[in-house]
Motif scaffolding. Structure first.
Motif, mmCIF file in Angstrom:
data_model
loop_
_atom_site.group_PDB
_atom_site.id
_atom_site.type_symbol
_atom_site.label_atom_id
_atom_site.label_comp_id
_atom_site.label_asym_id
_atom_site.label_seq_id
_atom_site.Cartn_x
_atom_site.Cartn_y
_atom_site.Cartn_z
ATOM 1 N N ALA A 128 0.827 -1.206 0.000
ATOM 2 C CA ALA A 128 0.000 0.000 0.000
ATOM 3 C C ALA A 128 0.863 1.258 0.000
ATOM 4 O O ALA A 128 0.573 2.228 -0.716
ATOM 5 C CB ALA A 128 -0.935 -0.008 1.217
ATOM 6 N N ARG A 129 1.953 1.249 0.789
ATOM 7 C CA ARG A 129 2.836 2.410 0.819
ATOM 8 C C ARG A 129 3.508 2.633 -0.534
ATOM 9 O O ARG A 129 3.638 3.763 -1.002
ATOM 10 C CB ARG A 129 3.912 2.235 1.900
ATOM 11 C CG ARG A 129 3.408 2.457 3.304
ATOM 12 C CD ARG A 129 4.535 2.915 4.238
ATOM 13 N NE ARG A 129 5.722 2.087 4.156
ATOM 14 C CZ ARG A 129 5.906 0.948 4.847
ATOM 15 N NH1 ARG A 129 4.949 0.498 5.634
ATOM 16 N NH2 ARG A 129 7.024 0.261 4.722
ATOM 17 N N LEU A 130 3.920 1.538 -1.165
ATOM 18 C CA LEU A 130 4.566 1.662 -2.473
ATOM 19 C C LEU A 130 3.622 2.268 -3.505
ATOM 20 O O LEU A 130 3.987 3.188 -4.244
ATOM 21 C CB LEU A 130 5.045 0.290 -2.948
ATOM 22 C CG LEU A 130 6.274 -0.298 -2.259
ATOM 23 C CD1 LEU A 130 6.460 -1.751 -2.659
ATOM 24 C CD2 LEU A 130 7.521 0.504 -2.606
ATOM 25 N N LEU A 131 2.404 1.751 -3.561
ATOM 26 C CA LEU A 131 1.474 2.190 -4.600
ATOM 27 C C LEU A 131 0.934 3.592 -4.352
ATOM 28 O O LEU A 131 0.503 4.273 -5.288
ATOM 29 C CB LEU A 131 0.321 1.186 -4.718
ATOM 30 C CG LEU A 131 0.718 -0.210 -5.204
ATOM 31 C CD1 LEU A 131 -0.497 -1.126 -5.264
ATOM 32 C CD2 LEU A 131 1.390 -0.146 -6.572
ATOM 33 N N SER A 132 0.947 4.021 -3.097
ATOM 34 C CA SER A 132 0.431 5.357 -2.793
ATOM 35 C C SER A 132 1.499 6.439 -2.893
ATOM 36 O O SER A 132 1.198 7.623 -2.759
ATOM 37 C CB SER A 132 -0.179 5.384 -1.387
ATOM 38 O OG SER A 132 0.814 5.101 -0.407
ATOM 39 N N SER A 133 2.757 6.036 -3.136
ATOM 40 C CA SER A 133 3.831 7.018 -3.275
ATOM 41 C C SER A 133 3.688 7.755 -4.615
ATOM 42 O O SER A 133 2.999 7.286 -5.522
ATOM 43 C CB SER A 133 5.188 6.321 -3.196
ATOM 44 O OG SER A 133 5.365 5.438 -4.284
ATOM 45 N N PRO A 134 4.336 8.917 -4.756
ATOM 46 C CA PRO A 134 4.160 9.722 -5.980
ATOM 47 C C PRO A 134 4.450 8.963 -7.276
ATOM 48 O O PRO A 134 3.800 9.209 -8.292
ATOM 49 C CB PRO A 134 5.145 10.884 -5.775
ATOM 50 C CG PRO A 134 5.245 11.020 -4.283
ATOM 51 C CD PRO A 134 5.145 9.610 -3.750
ATOM 52 N N ALA A 193 9.913 -6.804 -5.966
ATOM 53 C CA ALA A 193 11.297 -6.339 -5.882
ATOM 54 C C ALA A 193 11.361 -5.021 -5.112
ATOM 55 O O ALA A 193 12.252 -4.812 -4.272
ATOM 56 C CB ALA A 193 11.891 -6.167 -7.277
ATOM 57 N N ALA A 194 10.410 -4.128 -5.374
ATOM 58 C CA ALA A 194 10.372 -2.852 -4.657
ATOM 59 C C ALA A 194 10.037 -3.062 -3.187
ATOM 60 O O ALA A 194 10.559 -2.342 -2.313
ATOM 61 C CB ALA A 194 9.358 -1.920 -5.312
ATOM 62 N N LEU A 195 9.167 -4.029 -2.899
ATOM 63 C CA LEU A 195 8.839 -4.320 -1.503
ATOM 64 C C LEU A 195 10.074 -4.825 -0.762
ATOM 65 O O LEU A 195 10.352 -4.411 0.378
ATOM 66 C CB LEU A 195 7.717 -5.349 -1.433
ATOM 67 C CG LEU A 195 7.253 -5.759 -0.027
ATOM 68 C CD1 LEU A 195 6.724 -4.563 0.738
ATOM 69 C CD2 LEU A 195 6.193 -6.865 -0.113
ATOM 70 N N ALA A 196 10.835 -5.704 -1.392
ATOM 71 C CA ALA A 196 12.072 -6.191 -0.777
ATOM 72 C C ALA A 196 13.036 -5.032 -0.531
ATOM 73 O O ALA A 196 13.671 -4.948 0.531
ATOM 74 C CB ALA A 196 12.716 -7.250 -1.666
ATOM 75 N N SER A 197 13.156 -4.134 -1.494
ATOM 76 C CA SER A 197 14.051 -2.979 -1.325
ATOM 77 C C SER A 197 13.584 -2.092 -0.173
ATOM 78 O O SER A 197 14.407 -1.575 0.596
ATOM 79 C CB SER A 197 14.095 -2.166 -2.620
ATOM 80 O OG SER A 197 14.641 -2.934 -3.680
ATOM 81 N N GLY A 206 4.396 5.579 -7.446
ATOM 82 C CA GLY A 206 4.048 4.205 -7.103
ATOM 83 C C GLY A 206 3.576 3.356 -8.261
ATOM 84 O O GLY A 206 3.862 2.153 -8.325
ATOM 85 N N MET A 207 2.861 3.945 -9.206
ATOM 86 C CA MET A 207 2.312 3.141 -10.307
ATOM 87 C C MET A 207 3.400 2.609 -11.222
ATOM 88 O O MET A 207 3.161 1.679 -11.994
ATOM 89 C CB MET A 207 1.319 3.979 -11.104
ATOM 90 C CG MET A 207 0.071 4.371 -10.304
ATOM 91 S SD MET A 207 -0.790 2.963 -9.575
ATOM 92 C CE MET A 207 -1.476 2.194 -11.046
ATOM 93 N N LEU A 208 4.608 3.174 -11.136
ATOM 94 C CA LEU A 208 5.702 2.640 -11.952
ATOM 95 C C LEU A 208 6.051 1.208 -11.554
ATOM 96 O O LEU A 208 6.634 0.468 -12.354
ATOM 97 C CB LEU A 208 6.937 3.530 -11.810
ATOM 98 C CG LEU A 208 6.843 4.932 -12.427
ATOM 99 C CD1 LEU A 208 8.113 5.711 -12.154
ATOM 100 C CD2 LEU A 208 6.569 4.834 -13.926
#
Length: 462
Positions: free
Chosen positions: A120-126, A339-343, A128-130
């Motif tokens: 949720a944090r990843l997708l809500s970031s500016p 991959a972004a979640l792991a990072s 995030g959709m990338l």
């Protein structure tokens, strides 16, 4: 003679289920009849080009569904009473699976909340959709830099240009073999080794050369003798908490193997899923000899298989690009979102906290196993989530695993790991998949009881 022609249902959720569903379909169509004997597990694995563990799981599931009966010394047969009793399963006892080598998921790891919150944090970031878009086959630069930070505990800093982000260790190993080897090339490995490597070798026509092992892993003299007589193209190693033997190579053993590899011009493939579970890091092969080593580091064993992320460190930037080309053709890319979640977890130190919680839970489960299996000949690392149980003289590994399965406990016999004839009658018991220690205790108690019954022998039928 076996009458069933092994096949897979292609759209099955898992490969082992594809084997079972094909068998069920062939039963309904009359291609196989009640009382027919099935081919051996090894024959099915070779026919379908899958690893033996997959077929073992398929046989276990077929027994769970009441389709087949196994008779030690005779084989596995389609049950003759299917119409009267189509779904018998260990007299109603729940299945206790100790066959899959995955980490426990303790409450302290908080994966049930960390995964959805992190996504949720990843997708809500500016931007995030990338994370839902296509990315380079090497992985995004931010993810490769995070990988470099994570790997610093086991090797000196490596540039992001040498690192690739892949969709799990198995796909990484397959791509490595496609990149480095041709059919007929030889890979030296421990006499007992990871079944996934065996499956890749069978699929790609590679030859595995078994090397003698001791309590510290592959014996250097055995490797040197192989190099002198039939030089391999690569050495495959699992340096820490080896699967299945649980051995961890000390630094001196690693340096001895590196010296031999250099002398004979042999590349090293270091499959290293368990090092994060160690209390104190040991220099990796990639740290000792980065110019000849391909290092594979999955997060499946120190966090969760759900991430399906593994990092590969190539000997150089050019070699990394070669591997990226094969990954592009076979797997395109790792999941950008996971991959972004792991990072993210690396950056905020949550991955280290998850690994610490898993290590602590492993210690408690290993203590439980040591108490229940006291007096047995077994090897274990207190920080790992499996143990290697050597069997009493009256048991063959395949028979013991078969009897345990019919009592509702899944384990893996040494034949699944053997490169050539099994050097020992033993089974791998995985402690992590049980949902809690109470379930694990029940399963281990079943195994302890079975070990204490010498009258069953190799010809007995439970």
């Amino acid at each position: 003679m076996p009458s069933w022609q092994p096949r897979l249902v292609e759209n099955a959720r898992m490969k082992y289920l594809g084997i079972v569903e094909a068998l069920e379909a062939d039963l309904r169509s009359g291609r196989v009849a009640q009382g027919d004997r099935l081919p051996s597990q090894r024959a099915i694995a070779e026919a379908l080009k899958v690893d033996l563990t997959t077929v073992t799981r398929a046989f276990n599931e077929a027994r769970r569904r009441g389709l087949v009966d196994a008779h030690a010394g005779r084989g596995t047969f389609i049950r003759e009473d299917l119409e009267q009793e189509p779904a018998r399963f260990f007299d109603g006892a729940p299945r206790l699976d100790l066959s899959m080598n995955i980490p426990p998921q303790p409450v302290a790891a908080q994966l049930g909340t960390r995964i959805p919150e992190g996504i949720a944090r990843l997708l809500s970031s500016p931007r995030g959709m990338l994370h839902l878009h296509y990315q380079e086959s090497t992985g995004a630069e931010a993810d490769r830099m995070a990988a470099a930070a994570w790997l610093r505990a086991r090797m000196e800093a490596v540039p992001a240009s040498r690192i690739l982000v892949t969709g799990g260790a198995q796909s990484a190993l397959f791509a490595l073999c496609e990149t480095l080897f041709r059919p007929g090339d030889r890979i030296a490995a421990g006499a007992l080794t990871y079944p996934g490597l065996k499956a890749i070798a069978a699929q790609t026509g590679l030859i595995l050369m078994p090397l003698a092992m001791d309590g510290e892993g592959i014996i250097p003299d055995a490797f040197e003798e192989a190099c002198r007589t039939t030089p391999p193209h690569a050495l495959y190693v699992i340096p820490a908490i080896d699967n299945p033997t649980t051995a961890t190579m000390p630094e001196e053993r690693r340096r001895q193997l590196v010296a031999i590899a250099r002398r004979f011009g042999v590349a090293i493939v270091e499959d290293d899923p368990y090092s994060p579970l160690l209390d104190q890091p040991i220099p990796s092969f990639a740290d000792i000899a980065g110019d000849i080593t391909w290092h594979v580091a999955t997060l499946s064993k120190c966090a969760t298989p759900a991430l399906r992320i593994a990092y590969v460190v190539a000997p150089g930037g050019a070699q990394a690009l070669r591997l990226a080309g094969v990954l592009r053709a076979t797997n395109l890319m790792a999941s950008p979102l996971t991959a972004a979640l792991a990072s993210q977890w690396i950056g905020d130190d949550r991955l280290r906290a998850i690994t610490t919680a898993i290590r602590a839970e492993n210690r408690e489960r290993q203590k439980l196993a040591a108490a229940i299996l006291a007096g047995q000949d077994m090897a274990a690392d207190p920080r790992g989530h499996h143990l290697w149980l050597r069997l009493p003289a009256h048991w063959r590994a395949a028979d013991f695993a078969d009897h345990a399965d019919r009592l509702g406990v899944g384990i893996v016999p040494s034949t699944a790991f053997s490169v050539g004839p099994p050097p020992v009658e033993a089974v791998r018991v995985s402690l992590g998949v049980a949902p809690d220690r109470a379930v694990l205790e029940d399963a281990l108690t079943v195994l302890s009881g079975l070990l204490a019954q010498p009258s069953l022998g190799v010809r007995a039928v439970v």
